[in-house]
Design a protein around this motif. Structure first.
Motif, PDB file in Angstrom:
ATOM      1  N   GLU A  24       0.951  -1.083  -0.031  1.00  0.00           N
ATOM      2  CA  GLU A  24       0.075   0.224  -0.504  1.00  0.00           C
ATOM      3  C   GLU A  24       0.743   0.844   0.011  1.00  0.00           C
ATOM      4  N   GLU A  25       2.278   1.584  -0.566  1.00  0.00           N
ATOM      5  CA  GLU A  25       2.763   2.185  -0.707  1.00  0.00           C
ATOM      6  C   GLU A  25       1.949   4.013  -1.106  1.00  0.00           C
ATOM      7  N   ILE A  31      -2.067   9.225   1.165  1.00  0.00           N
ATOM      8  CA  ILE A  31      -2.651   9.830   2.358  1.00  0.00           C
ATOM      9  C   ILE A  31      -1.610  11.011   3.321  1.00  0.00           C
ATOM     10  N   ARG A  32      -0.808  10.670   3.117  1.00  0.00           N
ATOM     11  CA  ARG A  32       0.244  11.159   3.641  1.00  0.00           C
ATOM     12  C   ARG A  32       0.796  12.669   2.786  1.00  0.00           C
ATOM     13  N   GLU A  33       0.523  13.265   1.667  1.00  0.00           N
ATOM     14  CA  GLU A  33       0.842  14.512   1.000  1.00  0.00           C
ATOM     15  C   GLU A  33      -1.025  14.899   1.162  1.00  0.00           C
ATOM     16  N   ASP A  45       5.888   7.036   9.803  1.00  0.00           N
ATOM     17  CA  ASP A  45       5.332   6.514   9.062  1.00  0.00           C
ATOM     18  C   ASP A  45       5.504   5.054   8.806  1.00  0.00           C
ATOM     19  N   ASN A  46       5.690   3.922   8.046  1.00  0.00           N
ATOM     20  CA  ASN A  46       5.530   2.982   8.237  1.00  0.00           C
ATOM     21  C   ASN A  46       5.399   2.224   8.699  1.00  0.00           C
ATOM     22  N   PRO A 142       6.899  -1.722  17.505  1.00  0.00           N
ATOM     23  CA  PRO A 142       7.723  -0.453  18.067  1.00  0.00           C
ATOM     24  C   PRO A 142       7.007   0.550  18.268  1.00  0.00           C
ATOM     25  N   ALA A 143       6.750   1.450  17.318  1.00  0.00           N
ATOM     26  CA  ALA A 143       6.872   2.720  16.691  1.00  0.00           C
ATOM     27  C   ALA A 143       5.571   2.460  17.159  1.00  0.00           C
ATOM     28  N   PHE A 144       4.780   2.001  17.569  1.00  0.00           N
ATOM     29  CA  PHE A 144       3.000   2.102  17.836  1.00  0.00           C
ATOM     30  C   PHE A 144       3.118   1.846  18.733  1.00  0.00           C
ATOM     31  N   THR A 145       4.148   1.538  19.655  1.00  0.00           N
ATOM     32  CA  THR A 145       3.833   1.669  21.251  1.00  0.00           C
ATOM     33  C   THR A 145       3.084   3.149  22.125  1.00  0.00           C
ATOM     34  N   PRO A 146       4.510   4.260  21.451  1.00  0.00           N
ATOM     35  CA  PRO A 146       3.733   5.201  22.481  1.00  0.00           C
ATOM     36  C   PRO A 146       2.755   5.366  22.329  1.00  0.00           C
ATOM     37  N   PHE A 147       1.867   5.023  21.449  1.00  0.00           N
ATOM     38  CA  PHE A 147       0.335   5.588  20.060  1.00  0.00           C
ATOM     39  C   PHE A 147      -0.767   4.306  21.087  1.00  0.00           C
TER      40      PHE A 147
END
Length: 377
Positions: A24-25, A31-33, A45-46, A142-147
């Motif tokens: 889905e890149e 979406i990001r734009e 991201d990612n 792990p990048a999702f853990t804070p959220f």
């Protein structure tokens, strides 16, 4: 109200350029734009693959509320005369995820003007919903853990239900489902001397008859659907030595799925042993049940009341599966169905197209839930 013309145009762009699960890149880049126009405090991201988060943070104490939508499309060839029909042969947004993303983008549009008064709002554009792995990968990242959210909400459009009306319930909302592949392995022989081999024919035939009967032993709704069977090869001189049977297991609860899966494997193991065969199992398309918490359900009902959107409490959940259950397994939250019209083409049909009239309806329900939990400036 959202800028509907702009959002419809964006939805049609997403529709024209669908991406399959795990790839889905390009959709994530679009979406990001678009998100950059709505000035979130942070974009991550990612996440779990191509997923991304938009964070609107009040910098004040309060809950983290997550609104989730899906990035991926389906391996279906679209049949449509619309100018924005899929530009990619064999890929289509035939489930409405283009519309779900656009609804969440409409939420971002409002949050850019009216920030949460407390806590944080996280908008998650999740990858790989269609194969049941996306939500798990997000939570494992792990990048999702804070959220990780205190509350999580999502919707799915539902053809066959009145346009713009909400359908939800406390408890099981979507079924758990798992794709079971049974490999039966014996020994081939010359077709003139089948007694010299070990044939899976009898075991395959008995399993095809007996597996669909397993739900009769359960006190809750369960289903076993045979979806594929293969015996040997196309060779008239050879008696088969192997077979494959595929079935979809479906249950209302995760506990029932564990029991049903165990029973299906035990049945196949017993039949294989009796026939002198070896057996092995594979699993695909593994979805947890999506279970609404009572608090999450109540927030959706109240959000609908405040938006003057008709809201119906269902007696039973939907049979189809959704991987949103990972979120409510880890916190409060709920999913709701949004009627796409009584006569609207069904999900996963080649002529399906998301009704744009649902964009402001879904946006208003999500925003009212956010107002209740986080306030808005």
């Amino acid at each position: 109200m959202p800028n509907l013309n702009s959002l419809q145009s964006f939805r049609q762009t997403l529709h024209r350029h669908p991406d399959l699960s795990g790839h889905e890149e390009a959709t994530a880049a679009r979406i990001r734009e678009k998100l950059a126009e709505y000035q979130p405090d942070q974009i991550v991201d990612n996440i779990g693959g191509a997923g991304l988060l938009a964070v609107y943070d009040s910098q004040k104490p309060g809950p983290t509320t997550l609104i989730r939508c899906e990035l991926d499309a389906l391996p279906i060839h679209e049949r449509s005369a619309q100018p924005y029909c899929s530009a990619h042969h064999g890929r289509a947004h035939a489930c409405g995820h283009d519309g779900h993303m656009t609804i969440v983008m409409a939420v971002a549009q409002t949050l850019s003007r009216s920030r949460p008064a407390s806590g944080r709002v996280i908008l998650l554009f999740q990858p790989a919903e269609e194969d049941g792995q996306g939500a798990r990968r997000v939570f494992a990242d792990p990048a999702f853990t804070p959220f990780r959210p205190d509350y999580a909400f999502a919707l799915h459009n539902v053809p066959g239900l009145p346009l713009g009306e909400v359908f939800t319930r406390p408890g099981p909302f979507n079924c758990a489902s798992r794709g079971l592949i049974i490999h039966l392995e014996g020994k081939t022989s010359h077709a003139a001397h089948p007694e010299e081999g070990v044939s899976p024919t009898g075991a395959l035939a008995r399993l095809m008859e007996q597996l669909p009967q397993l739900p009769g032993h359960f006190n809750e709704a369960t289903w076993v659907t045979l979806v594929h069977a293969k015996l040997g090869e196309k060779a008239f001189g050879t008696a088969p030595g192997d077979a494959v049977l595929m079935a979809t297991l479906r249950t209302e609860t995760n506990d029932a799925m564990t029991l049903l899966a165990d029973q299906a494997c035990a049945m196949a193991t017993a039949e294989a042993k009796a026939a002198g065969l070896s057996v092995r199992f594979e699993w695909e398309d593994d979805f947890l049940a999506s279970v609404n918490t009572v608090q999450g359900y109540q927030h959706i009902v109240t959000a609908c009341e405040e938006a003057r959107v008709p809201c119906h409490t269902m007696d039973e959940g939907f049979r189809w599966s959704e991987d949103f259950g990972v979120f409510t397994l880890n916190g409060e939250g709920a999913m709701f169905g949004l009627g796409a019209g009584i006569e609207h083409p069904q999900l996963h049909n080649p002529d399906y197209d998301f009704p744009d009239e649902l964009i402001p309806v879904g946006q208003s329900v999500f925003l009212n839930a956010i107002r209740r939990l986080n306030g808005m400036g």
